[in-house]
Write a protein that holds these residues in place. Sequence first.
Motif, PDB file in Angstrom:
ATOM      1  N   LEU A 209      -4.130  -8.726   2.564  1.00 40.41           N
ATOM      2  CA  LEU A 209      -3.179  -7.657   2.273  1.00 40.41           C
ATOM      3  C   LEU A 209      -3.769  -6.600   1.346  1.00 40.41           C
ATOM      4  O   LEU A 209      -3.516  -5.400   1.510  1.00 40.41           O
ATOM      5  N   VAL A 210      -4.565  -7.008   0.369  1.00 43.95           N
ATOM      6  CA  VAL A 210      -5.224  -6.043  -0.511  1.00 43.95           C
ATOM      7  C   VAL A 210      -6.204  -5.190   0.290  1.00 43.95           C
ATOM      8  O   VAL A 210      -6.260  -3.963   0.127  1.00 43.95           O
ATOM      9  N   PHE A 211      -6.957  -5.812   1.192  1.00 40.50           N
ATOM     10  CA  PHE A 211      -7.899  -5.064   2.021  1.00 40.50           C
ATOM     11  C   PHE A 211      -7.171  -4.078   2.928  1.00 40.50           C
ATOM     12  O   PHE A 211      -7.583  -2.928   3.054  1.00 40.50           O
ATOM     13  N   LEU A 212      -6.079  -4.513   3.575  1.00 36.00           N
ATOM     14  CA  LEU A 212      -5.331  -3.617   4.451  1.00 36.00           C
ATOM     15  C   LEU A 212      -4.710  -2.460   3.671  1.00 36.00           C
ATOM     16  O   LEU A 212      -4.698  -1.320   4.137  1.00 36.00           O
ATOM     17  N   THR A 213      -4.203  -2.734   2.471  1.00 34.00           N
ATOM     18  CA  THR A 213      -3.622  -1.665   1.658  1.00 34.00           C
ATOM     19  C   THR A 213      -4.685  -0.675   1.197  1.00 34.00           C
ATOM     20  O   THR A 213      -4.458   0.538   1.211  1.00 34.00           O
ATOM     21  N   ALA A 214      -5.845  -1.164   0.791  1.00 35.04           N
ATOM     22  CA  ALA A 214      -6.931  -0.262   0.385  1.00 35.04           C
ATOM     23  C   ALA A 214      -7.418   0.564   1.572  1.00 35.04           C
ATOM     24  O   ALA A 214      -7.667   1.774   1.436  1.00 35.04           O
ATOM     25  N   MET A 215      -7.524  -0.064   2.733  1.00 38.09           N
ATOM     26  CA  MET A 215      -7.951   0.667   3.926  1.00 38.09           C
ATOM     27  C   MET A 215      -6.916   1.725   4.302  1.00 38.09           C
ATOM     28  O   MET A 215      -7.260   2.847   4.678  1.00 38.09           O
ATOM     29  N   TRP A 216      -5.636   1.395   4.161  1.00 40.72           N
ATOM     30  CA  TRP A 216      -4.581   2.368   4.437  1.00 40.72           C
ATOM     31  C   TRP A 216      -4.651   3.542   3.455  1.00 40.72           C
ATOM     32  O   TRP A 216      -4.499   4.699   3.854  1.00 40.72           O
ATOM     33  N   ALA A 217      -4.857   3.260   2.168  1.00 42.81           N
ATOM     34  CA  ALA A 217      -4.901   4.318   1.154  1.00 42.81           C
ATOM     35  C   ALA A 217      -6.063   5.274   1.398  1.00 42.81           C
ATOM     36  O   ALA A 217      -5.916   6.496   1.281  1.00 42.81           O
ATOM     37  N   ILE A 218      -7.217   4.749   1.762  1.00 41.67           N
ATOM     38  CA  ILE A 218      -8.374   5.606   2.062  1.00 41.67           C
ATOM     39  C   ILE A 218      -8.107   6.445   3.302  1.00 41.67           C
ATOM     40  O   ILE A 218      -8.404   7.647   3.329  1.00 41.67           O
ATOM     41  N   ASN A 219      -7.511   5.846   4.310  1.00 41.55           N
ATOM     42  CA  ASN A 219      -7.160   6.560   5.534  1.00 41.55           C
ATOM     43  C   ASN A 219      -6.164   7.684   5.233  1.00 41.55           C
ATOM     44  O   ASN A 219      -6.325   8.817   5.698  1.00 41.55           O
ATOM     45  N   TYR A 220      -5.148   7.404   4.441  1.00 42.83           N
ATOM     46  CA  TYR A 220      -4.132   8.394   4.084  1.00 42.83           C
ATOM     47  C   TYR A 220      -4.741   9.544   3.281  1.00 42.83           C
ATOM     48  O   TYR A 220      -4.462  10.712   3.541  1.00 42.83           O
ATOM     49  N   TRP A 221      -5.564   9.206   2.310  1.00 37.38           N
ATOM     50  CA  TRP A 221      -6.204  10.232   1.484  1.00 37.38           C
ATOM     51  C   TRP A 221      -7.088  11.137   2.345  1.00 37.38           C
ATOM     52  O   TRP A 221      -7.075  12.364   2.182  1.00 37.38           O
ATOM     53  N   PHE A 222      -7.833  10.543   3.261  1.00 33.68           N
ATOM     54  CA  PHE A 222      -8.717  11.321   4.135  1.00 33.68           C
ATOM     55  C   PHE A 222      -7.920  12.244   5.047  1.00 33.68           C
ATOM     56  O   PHE A 222      -8.302  13.388   5.273  1.00 33.68           O
ATOM     57  N   GLN A 223      -6.793  11.767   5.560  1.00 40.69           N
ATOM     58  CA  GLN A 223      -5.963  12.596   6.436  1.00 40.69           C
ATOM     59  C   GLN A 223      -5.366  13.783   5.690  1.00 40.69           C
ATOM     60  O   GLN A 223      -5.328  14.899   6.214  1.00 40.69           O
ATOM     61  N   VAL A 224      -4.891  13.565   4.477  1.00 35.31           N
ATOM     62  CA  VAL A 224      -4.292  14.653   3.701  1.00 35.31           C
ATOM     63  C   VAL A 224      -5.361  15.641   3.242  1.00 35.31           C
ATOM     64  O   VAL A 224      -5.131  16.851   3.219  1.00 35.31           O
ATOM     65  N   LYS A 225      -6.546  15.153   2.919  1.00 37.34           N
ATOM     66  CA  LYS A 225      -7.603  16.031   2.432  1.00 37.34           C
ATOM     67  C   LYS A 225      -8.163  16.918   3.541  1.00 37.34           C
ATOM     68  O   LYS A 225      -8.391  18.107   3.321  1.00 37.34           O
ATOM     69  N   LYS A 226      -8.400  16.370   4.723  1.00 39.57           N
ATOM     70  CA  LYS A 226      -9.040  17.134   5.806  1.00 39.57           C
ATOM     71  C   LYS A 226      -8.111  18.139   6.477  1.00 39.57           C
ATOM     72  O   LYS A 226      -8.546  19.191   6.908  1.00 39.57           O
ATOM     73  N   ARG A 227      -6.840  17.825   6.624  1.00 34.28           N
ATOM     74  CA  ARG A 227      -5.839  18.703   7.239  1.00 34.28           C
ATOM     75  C   ARG A 227      -6.216  19.157   8.645  1.00 34.28           C
ATOM     76  O   ARG A 227      -6.040  20.315   9.019  1.00 34.28           O
ATOM     77  N   LYS A 228      -6.751  18.230   9.428  1.00 31.18           N
ATOM     78  CA  LYS A 228      -7.045  18.479  10.836  1.00 31.18           C
ATOM     79  C   LYS A 228      -6.350  17.399  11.643  1.00 31.18           C
ATOM     80  O   LYS A 228      -5.987  16.354  11.125  1.00 31.18           O
ATOM     81  N   TRP A 229      -6.176  17.623  12.934  1.00 32.38           N
ATOM     82  CA  TRP A 229      -5.415  16.704  13.755  1.00 32.38           C
ATOM     83  C   TRP A 229      -6.218  15.486  14.189  1.00 32.38           C
ATOM     84  O   TRP A 229      -5.645  14.468  14.555  1.00 32.38           O
ATOM     85  N   ILE A 230      -7.527  15.544  14.164  1.00 30.62           N
ATOM     86  CA  ILE A 230      -8.345  14.408  14.594  1.00 30.62           C
ATOM     87  C   ILE A 230      -8.261  13.224  13.610  1.00 30.62           C
ATOM     88  O   ILE A 230      -8.130  12.083  14.054  1.00 30.62           O
ATOM     89  N   PRO A 231      -8.331  13.427  12.279  1.00 29.40           N
ATOM     90  CA  PRO A 231      -8.247  12.256  11.377  1.00 29.40           C
ATOM     91  C   PRO A 231      -6.982  11.424  11.500  1.00 29.40           C
ATOM     92  O   PRO A 231      -7.077  10.195  11.456  1.00 29.40           O
ATOM     93  N   PRO A 232      -5.788  12.004  11.684  1.00 29.04           N
ATOM     94  CA  PRO A 232      -4.633  11.109  11.845  1.00 29.04           C
ATOM     95  C   PRO A 232      -4.704  10.269  13.111  1.00 29.04           C
ATOM     96  O   PRO A 232      -4.363   9.084  13.099  1.00 29.04           O
ATOM     97  N   ILE A 233      -5.174  10.867  14.197  1.00 29.81           N
ATOM     98  CA  ILE A 233      -5.258  10.122  15.455  1.00 29.81           C
ATOM     99  C   ILE A 233      -6.349   9.054  15.365  1.00 29.81           C
ATOM    100  O   ILE A 233      -6.120   7.881  15.643  1.00 29.81           O
ATOM    101  N   ALA A 234      -7.542   9.460  14.952  1.00 28.07           N
ATOM    102  CA  ALA A 234      -8.660   8.516  14.864  1.00 28.07           C
ATOM    103  C   ALA A 234      -8.435   7.492  13.756  1.00 28.07           C
ATOM    104  O   ALA A 234      -8.722   6.304  13.935  1.00 28.07           O
ATOM    105  N   GLY A 235      -7.916   7.939  12.619  1.00 27.66           N
ATOM    106  CA  GLY A 235      -7.679   7.020  11.511  1.00 27.66           C
ATOM    107  C   GLY A 235      -6.646   5.967  11.838  1.00 27.66           C
ATOM    108  O   GLY A 235      -6.808   4.788  11.510  1.00 27.66           O
TER     109      GLY A 235
END
Length: 101
Positions: A50-76
Amino acid sequence: MKNKGTIYYIVVHTVNLILLGVIGFLAFFSVVNISPNKNLTSGMIAFVTLVFLTAMWAINYWFQVKKRKWIPPIAGTALFIAITLLILDVGIPFFYDVFIR
């Protein structure tokens, strides 16, 4: 142009809330153990997962908000689901066999 950014943020936040809900669902059912054979090691494996999944989710979320492109949400999101299924189907049984049996 402002509406396009708003739609992006609504999609990103909605998708990530669903992913966070799935992590919460997994956390609830890993904590609630109705079997009579409770084992501390299996609880630790669930906690680390659960800690690994939460950390992976947080990195994915941060990357999606930072990049502001449509590919990171789909690929992430696709990568998150693939890695989660890999961990749940392959990783947990492997660690269970190594540490418990």
